[in-house]
Write a protein that holds these residues in place. Structure first.
Motif, mmCIF file in Angstrom:
data_model
loop_
_atom_site.group_PDB
_atom_site.id
_atom_site.type_symbol
_atom_site.label_atom_id
_atom_site.label_comp_id
_atom_site.label_asym_id
_atom_site.label_seq_id
_atom_site.Cartn_x
_atom_site.Cartn_y
_atom_site.Cartn_z
ATOM 1 N N ALA A 147 0.836 -1.196 0.000
ATOM 2 C CA ALA A 147 0.000 0.000 0.000
ATOM 3 C C ALA A 147 0.872 1.247 0.000
ATOM 4 C CB ALA A 147 -0.907 0.002 1.220
ATOM 5 N N LYS A 148 0.237 2.372 -0.284
ATOM 6 C CA LYS A 148 0.965 3.644 -0.208
ATOM 7 C C LYS A 148 1.517 3.863 1.188
ATOM 8 C CE LYS A 148 -1.029 6.432 -3.887
ATOM 9 N NZ LYS A 148 -1.729 7.668 -4.203
ATOM 10 N N SER A 149 0.700 3.580 2.217
ATOM 11 C CA SER A 149 1.115 3.766 3.605
ATOM 12 C C SER A 149 0.454 2.696 4.462
ATOM 13 C CB SER A 149 0.698 5.152 4.104
ATOM 14 O OG SER A 149 0.778 5.226 5.509
ATOM 15 N N ILE A 150 1.257 1.837 5.079
ATOM 16 C CA ILE A 150 0.703 0.786 5.937
ATOM 17 C C ILE A 150 -0.004 1.420 7.138
ATOM 18 C CG2 ILE A 150 1.264 -1.193 7.397
ATOM 19 C CD1 ILE A 150 1.437 -1.683 4.298
ATOM 20 N N LYS A 151 0.561 2.479 7.686
ATOM 21 C CA LYS A 151 -0.074 3.174 8.807
ATOM 22 C C LYS A 151 -1.468 3.644 8.404
ATOM 23 C CE LYS A 151 0.447 7.140 11.866
ATOM 24 N NZ LYS A 151 1.177 8.365 12.150
ATOM 25 N N ARG A 152 -1.592 4.219 7.204
ATOM 26 C CA ARG A 152 -2.893 4.696 6.715
ATOM 27 C C ARG A 152 -3.876 3.539 6.552
ATOM 28 N NH1 ARG A 152 -6.254 8.029 4.088
ATOM 29 N NH2 ARG A 152 -7.152 7.362 2.110
ATOM 30 N N VAL A 153 -3.404 2.398 6.099
ATOM 31 C CA VAL A 153 -4.283 1.231 5.936
ATOM 32 C C VAL A 153 -5.007 0.949 7.250
ATOM 33 C CG1 VAL A 153 -4.352 -1.273 5.589
ATOM 34 C CG2 VAL A 153 -2.957 0.155 4.078
ATOM 35 N N PHE A 154 -4.253 0.880 8.342
ATOM 36 C CA PHE A 154 -4.860 0.535 9.626
ATOM 37 C C PHE A 154 -5.696 1.684 10.182
ATOM 38 C CE2 PHE A 154 -1.540 -2.649 9.163
ATOM 39 C CZ PHE A 154 -2.302 -3.787 9.367
ATOM 40 N N GLU A 155 -5.281 2.911 9.969
ATOM 41 C CA GLU A 155 -6.087 4.054 10.422
ATOM 42 C C GLU A 155 -7.440 4.080 9.731
ATOM 43 O OE1 GLU A 155 -2.421 7.141 11.433
ATOM 44 O OE2 GLU A 155 -3.583 7.420 9.606
ATOM 45 N N VAL A 156 -7.442 3.912 8.407
ATOM 46 C CA VAL A 156 -8.694 3.957 7.644
ATOM 47 C C VAL A 156 -9.566 2.748 7.970
ATOM 48 C CG1 VAL A 156 -9.686 3.876 5.312
ATOM 49 C CG2 VAL A 156 -7.738 5.374 5.787
ATOM 50 N N SER A 157 -8.966 1.562 8.032
ATOM 51 C CA SER A 157 -9.782 0.362 8.268
ATOM 52 C C SER A 157 -10.430 0.382 9.653
ATOM 53 C CB SER A 157 -8.954 -0.906 8.077
ATOM 54 O OG SER A 157 -7.974 -1.031 9.072
ATOM 55 N N MET A 158 -9.764 0.986 10.628
ATOM 56 C CA MET A 158 -10.326 1.049 11.978
ATOM 57 C C MET A 158 -11.513 2.014 12.086
ATOM 58 S SD MET A 158 -8.829 -1.278 13.601
ATOM 59 C CE MET A 158 -9.457 -0.952 15.227
ATOM 60 N N GLN A 159 -11.743 2.820 11.060
ATOM 61 C CA GLN A 159 -12.921 3.697 11.042
ATOM 62 C C GLN A 159 -14.192 2.903 10.749
ATOM 63 O OE1 GLN A 159 -12.090 6.780 8.183
ATOM 64 N NE2 GLN A 159 -10.283 7.470 9.287
ATOM 65 N N LEU A 160 -14.033 1.674 10.287
ATOM 66 C CA LEU A 160 -15.153 0.765 10.016
ATOM 67 C C LEU A 160 -16.194 1.406 9.104
ATOM 68 C CD1 LEU A 160 -15.584 -0.719 13.615
ATOM 69 C CD2 LEU A 160 -14.125 -1.569 11.768
#
Length: 111
Positions: free
Chosen positions: A63-76
């Motif tokens: 992904a562009k940013s692994i940190k962003r992946v988890f931040e966005v996915s945790m927004q559900l």
């Protein structure tokens, strides 16, 4: 691009839940793909692994940013995200998340 991978050690007897997770994701691919777009994920792959009689899921992300992946996915934002996290919590052994150390990722360069 960034990449990450890891193992999720499964609780004994959760094979049916793993199959429920796989079949649910497979039946809702459009929703899963929308999640990947929101997270700027290029590739997400999952594998079943058995080591010394213990069962694991192996995951890989690019992904562009692994940190962003988890931040966005945790927004559900998508119901499939909540399903994924709830089921993973149910099937993962205590202290069962094992992150892999990234060494190299070889993307195919288009010319």
């Amino acid at each position: 691009m960034e990449y990450a991978s890891g193992l999720i050690k499964l609780k004994p007897g959760t094979e049916d839940k793993v199959e429920e997770w796989r079949s649910t994701i497979a039946s809702r691919l459009n929703e899963a793909a929308a999640t990947l777009r929101d997270e700027d994920v290029q590739v997400e792959s999952w594998f079943k692994v058995e080591l010394n009689g213990e069962k694991y899921l192996l995951w890989y992300l690019r992904a562009k940013s692994i940190k962003r992946v988890f931040e966005v996915s945790m927004q559900l934002k998508h119901p499939i995200d909540k399903f994924h996290y709830d089921l993973m919590a149910e099937i993962t052994s205590k202290n069962g998340n094992i992150l892999a150390e990234p060494l190299i990722d070889i993307p195919r360069n288009e010319t």
